[in-house]
Design an enzyme around this catalytic site. Sequence first.
Site, short mmCIF file in Angstrom:
data_model
loop_
_atom_site.label_atom_id
_atom_site.label_comp_id
_atom_site.label_asym_id
_atom_site.label_seq_id
_atom_site.Cartn_x
_atom_site.Cartn_y
_atom_site.Cartn_z
CB CYS A 29 -0.79 -0.15 1.27
SG CYS A 29 -1.56 1.61 1.51
CB CYS A 32 0.29 1.64 4.06
SG CYS A 32 -1.36 1.11 4.08
#
Length: 109
Positions: A29, A32
């Site tokens: 991600c 993230c």
Amino acid sequence: MIQNIRKNEFESLIKSSKPVLADFYAEWCSPCRMLSPVIEEIGDKYKAYFETVKVNVDENPELTERYGVSGIPALLLFKDGNEILRMSGVQTEERIISEISEKTGESFV
């Protein structure tokens, strides 16, 4: 370095009276990865006030489902076993700390 935590450790940790900030994330991600240094900084700077842990959603699907995490990154703050704050997406340190301060009544000055 912030501890990457698993289901059985997580369940006992969040029951603490000391607040726990959980970063639900995945390695793949991009947002993230952008948030990760912010969470590391927060974990180091505010460890006297609350615990900070990381929950890999790919390795912990039960926790992801149990807490209704449908988008990552997701930050969940727990106190005494109860979720008291949820934030999604990339956030600034200032915004995260402001929200935690509001929910816990702590001043982090």
